[in-house]
Structures are given as structure tokens and as C-alpha cells.
Design a protein around this motif. Sequence first.
Motif, mmCIF file in Angstrom:
data_model
loop_
_atom_site.group_PDB
_atom_site.id
_atom_site.type_symbol
_atom_site.label_atom_id
_atom_site.label_comp_id
_atom_site.label_asym_id
_atom_site.label_seq_id
_atom_site.Cartn_x
_atom_site.Cartn_y
_atom_site.Cartn_z
ATOM 1 N N LEU A 124 -7.921 0.619 -40.433
ATOM 2 C CA LEU A 124 -9.290 0.766 -40.913
ATOM 3 C C LEU A 124 -9.703 -0.522 -41.615
ATOM 4 N N GLY A 125 -10.975 -0.884 -41.495
ATOM 5 C CA GLY A 125 -11.456 -2.072 -42.173
ATOM 6 C C GLY A 125 -12.960 -2.116 -42.216
ATOM 7 N N GLU A 126 -13.486 -3.202 -42.765
ATOM 8 C CA GLU A 126 -14.935 -3.379 -42.812
ATOM 9 C C GLU A 126 -15.477 -3.828 -41.460
ATOM 10 N N HIS A 127 -14.612 -4.530 -40.689
ATOM 11 C CA HIS A 127 -15.016 -5.053 -39.387
ATOM 12 C C HIS A 127 -14.093 -4.504 -38.293
ATOM 13 N N LYS A 128 -14.575 -4.574 -37.071
ATOM 14 C CA LYS A 128 -13.801 -4.072 -35.938
ATOM 15 C C LYS A 128 -12.582 -4.931 -35.658
ATOM 16 N N ALA A 129 -12.703 -6.248 -35.825
ATOM 17 C CA ALA A 129 -11.587 -7.129 -35.472
ATOM 18 C C ALA A 129 -11.413 -8.303 -36.420
ATOM 19 N N ASP A 130 -12.358 -8.539 -37.321
ATOM 20 C CA ASP A 130 -12.282 -9.697 -38.204
ATOM 21 C C ASP A 130 -11.298 -9.471 -39.342
ATOM 22 N N ASP A 131 -10.712 -10.581 -39.830
ATOM 23 C CA ASP A 131 -9.854 -10.510 -41.012
ATOM 24 C C ASP A 131 -10.690 -10.133 -42.232
ATOM 25 N N PHE A 132 -10.065 -9.403 -43.153
ATOM 26 C CA PHE A 132 -10.724 -9.051 -44.416
ATOM 27 C C PHE A 132 -9.880 -9.641 -45.542
ATOM 28 N N ASN A 133 -10.413 -10.652 -46.214
ATOM 29 C CA ASN A 133 -9.620 -11.408 -47.188
ATOM 30 C C ASN A 133 -10.188 -11.376 -48.598
ATOM 31 N N ASP A 134 -11.168 -10.524 -48.850
ATOM 32 C CA ASP A 134 -11.725 -10.408 -50.196
ATOM 33 C C ASP A 134 -10.784 -9.550 -51.042
ATOM 34 N N MET A 135 -10.039 -10.181 -51.944
ATOM 35 C CA MET A 135 -9.036 -9.466 -52.727
ATOM 36 C C MET A 135 -9.638 -8.728 -53.927
ATOM 37 N N SER A 136 -10.929 -8.870 -54.155
ATOM 38 C CA SER A 136 -11.563 -8.204 -55.295
ATOM 39 C C SER A 136 -12.113 -6.829 -54.935
#
Length: 523
Positions: free
Chosen positions: A61-73
Motif C-alpha cells: 500500500l502507498g500514496e502512489h501506484k508505483a512511485d517511491d515514497f520517501n517522506d519520513m515525516s
Amino acid sequence: MKSMLMRILLLICISFLGITNAYSQEKERVKDSLGYDGVDFKSVNEFYIYGDSKAIGNNILGEHKADDFNDMSVSNDDVKMKYIDIDDDKSTFSSSSAKLKLPDNLKKIAYAALYWTATYSLEKGKRRKSKDSYEYKGDFRLNQAIDTIKFKTPNGEYQTIGGNILYDGAENPTHAINSPYVCSADVTKILRNATEQNGYYTVANVRASQGYISGGSAAGWMLYVVYQSPTDNPKYIASYNGFALVNNLPVDITFKNFKSVDQGDVKTSLVVSALEGDQTLQQDECAIIKKDGSYQSLSNGVRYQQNFFNSSITNNNLINSDRIPSSKNTLGFDIAELEIPNYNNSIIDNNTSSTTLRLKTRSDRFYMYFAAFQTEISQDFFEDIIEEREPVSKISKVEPEVIRTTQTESKKRKYVWKPPGKKGFNSKDFKMLVAKRSTNFKHVTSGYYVVTNVFSVLTRARKWEAYLIKKGYTPVTIVNPRNNWQFVTVLQTESAKEAFTMQQELIQQYKFRDTWVLKINLD
């Protein structure tokens, strides 16, 4: 009827608890009337092996379908979740990948297990602001099979995998709001038969709640592999699974059935995986007992003592980037491979035979479902285990030419024994032997039997008998008529003192450390 009842219960829970003004600060902790939050951790298997283990995985699960999610906050509470789906395959609705790299000197994959876990109460949840809090709503999860997913080896095709449901929170009122679950499947044969074992593995169709749910949604998968390869010392590798809500009460997992190296540094490591460990919420710990009885909180360059489960997938001091997507923030899903910082053997000393892992938190809550422990073991202990347990498929030994032993390792431990004498016969153990109730076996001569081993398989009993004969004993095997277990004995006598004396002598030898006396047909 049961399904409808659960839906009504969930609706009541959401109506009553739907306004969660401080959920992102401190997640709610509840227990059912029995105080029971999951499934006790149990040993899946244990290996005595020249080799190692490896764990890979990814979130789903993520915010995007395939993009990296790197916001650690950001925590998973504040992300409108959607399925990650990287494969451009119309037969899948969710998918992600991770790369496995086994050594060039690999001999054999001994074991491979696939786990998948998620929160899954609603199909797609929504939330709306109401003053200083949120209200949540959405369609209840469909009656879909959470235990069926798709699995693909490097450059292979998808295979449908049916797993075992270890826990499903939808069946427990404690977890009705977010309904966490965990499933597992043994995929050893699939990896062994794969045309390529190194490369990217893909897991698809893991079901989870999209959108928003109270407390946030999270999901991911893990592949745990034990493999055989030449190493300096043999190892003990054990994996445990279960499902535990870790909140204000600690969860302990005890590892045993090993004996660390006789001298020198004890090299030990862990693999743990959990759901709902938030990056932004601290005060969760993963600790291990020290030899002085206190607990040492574990940490490294990417995991901290007061925020161990921090929504990341790590290998020791590094975030594992060999994943698609390779998000640094995995939004509530954790896998950690880490070496235990055993400086001067302060945590696990030489000749240690058990240790305890402790999970706890004072702020966040998380769900623990997997833990694996491994340590180098002494050569003597390994050889004893091999002789005792062969032929057992879960004991793996490489060819003799790749085993490296030193002169120190080959020294046998010396045992010093003294007859029990008067004090021994006045001991608590001897008095209990005489007083204990007799076991009744049909067609067996009465007396005290000195039992050196018990087997459920006849061939193993015969092998042990051969070993005893080689050592100069005269074994006699008696059979428990209730279950056909084979009791291999070396003495039958009507004298409790004679039996006790021999048992005390035998237990001074390592291979006979579990010898005991069975009292038969004497009442």
C-alpha cells in the motif's frame, strides 16, 4: 449470520469510536474480555546447518501506484492509501517486488516461507473532519480470500499460492476497527525448482483497506529463506510466528535448543517483521536479555532504541533499496535484519543455550508476527545433534571438505562424575523417583528403567540402539502401547538406587544429558 453479526459489531465500534482526535498521537489500545490479542508465538522450525538466512519483502500500500515514497515525516494515518501495482498485469490488483541475492557458493535452499499481512476492515475507507477529530466510513470488506495471493520467481510466471491464515482480526472484537491479518505459505519447493533463484520476486493480490481507516492502513509481504553454504562454524537458525498486539504489555519470545560457541566472539543475529510500526510515533523497543538478566534495547544506524519499528525495510545499518518501489517509508510495514551488538559477549555468552526477545512500546502500538534467531554453535554440539537426529530433513551439513575446524574446536568437553552416595539417595530427585506414580505398560516386566531416548519412528530408535551397542551398552526397547513410541533403555532393575545411580552417571555425558528413570508396573 456470523458475517452479518461481525458487520453490525464493526459498525457499532466505528460509531462509538469513529471520532479519534488523538489517534495519530497515541493509537487506541483495547482488549477483549479475555485480554487475548492474537496467537501465541510458536516455533516453525529449527535448523542446525552450515549456512545462513535471508529476508526480503516490500509494502503493498502507498500514496502512489508505483512511485517511491520517501517522506519520513508522514505516518500511514494521513495517507489516502491505494494499492501498489507495478506489474502491468490485468490479472493483479496489487503487486510489488524485492530482490534476493544468495551467495555464489550456495549448496541448497533448506527452507523458504512467504508471509503476507495487512489491515483489512473496509474495502475503501473515507474520512471527514469533525471539529478536532475525524469520522470514518466505508464499505465493509468483501468475503474475499485473504489467504490466496500470486507469487512470481525471477523471470518466472505468476503462481497462485494458497496459504494458512495465522490470524484474522475480523474475527476478534479487539481488532474489528482495522482487522489486521497475517498469512503464510511454505514455498521451499517453488524456490528450489525456480530456473533462477537470484533476482526480483514479486507478490501480487494481497488484500488490504484502501483510502483511510481509523489508525491508518498498512500492508506488506516477506520472503524468509534459510540456505546451506560453507561457513566457518555451524549455525542454529530458528523461526517463530504468531500474532501479538504490542501495546503497554511486553511480548516475550524465547529461543532455545542451541549452544553457542565454546569460546571467542558469539555472532548472533535476528530477523523481525511487524505491522503498524509508525515512523512518527516513538517509544517502541525491540530488546534482548543480557547474561546479567537485564534487557538491552537494540538499535543500529537506521533503527533507534526508542523507535525501532519505524516503517522501513532494513539490512543491518542500511535501508534495503533493492525493491520496486524502493520507498524509504513503507507506511506501517517493517522488516529488520540485524546483527546483535554482542560486545565482549555481554548479551549472549559462550555456551549459552537460550535467550529471550522482548517487544514493548509506551506510545505507538504495533502487531508482531515473525521473529527468527540465529547464532554460531560449537562444533561438538553440532556433531552431537547430527548423530542424534539424523535422518532429519531439517539438519543440513555440507561436504566434509568445506568444514573448517581448529584445534580448539575439536577438543571434547570433559565430564567429572562422582557417585551420589548417601547424600544423593537423600536428595529431592531420588525421593521423588521412589514416590512417583508408576506407569502401567502391558506385557512389560515391572521395574525401574533407565531411558536414554524416546522415538516416534522405529528406524531412528534402531539407529540409537546401534550407537549404544557401539558404546558398550545393552539396549532394551519397550513400546508405549498408547502411541507406539519407542523407549530405548539401558537398564531394567527393581532397585531404585541402582537405576538412580546409573542415571546420575549417564547425565554427566553430553549425549546422555536427558536420561531419566521410568517406573513401570510397580504399584
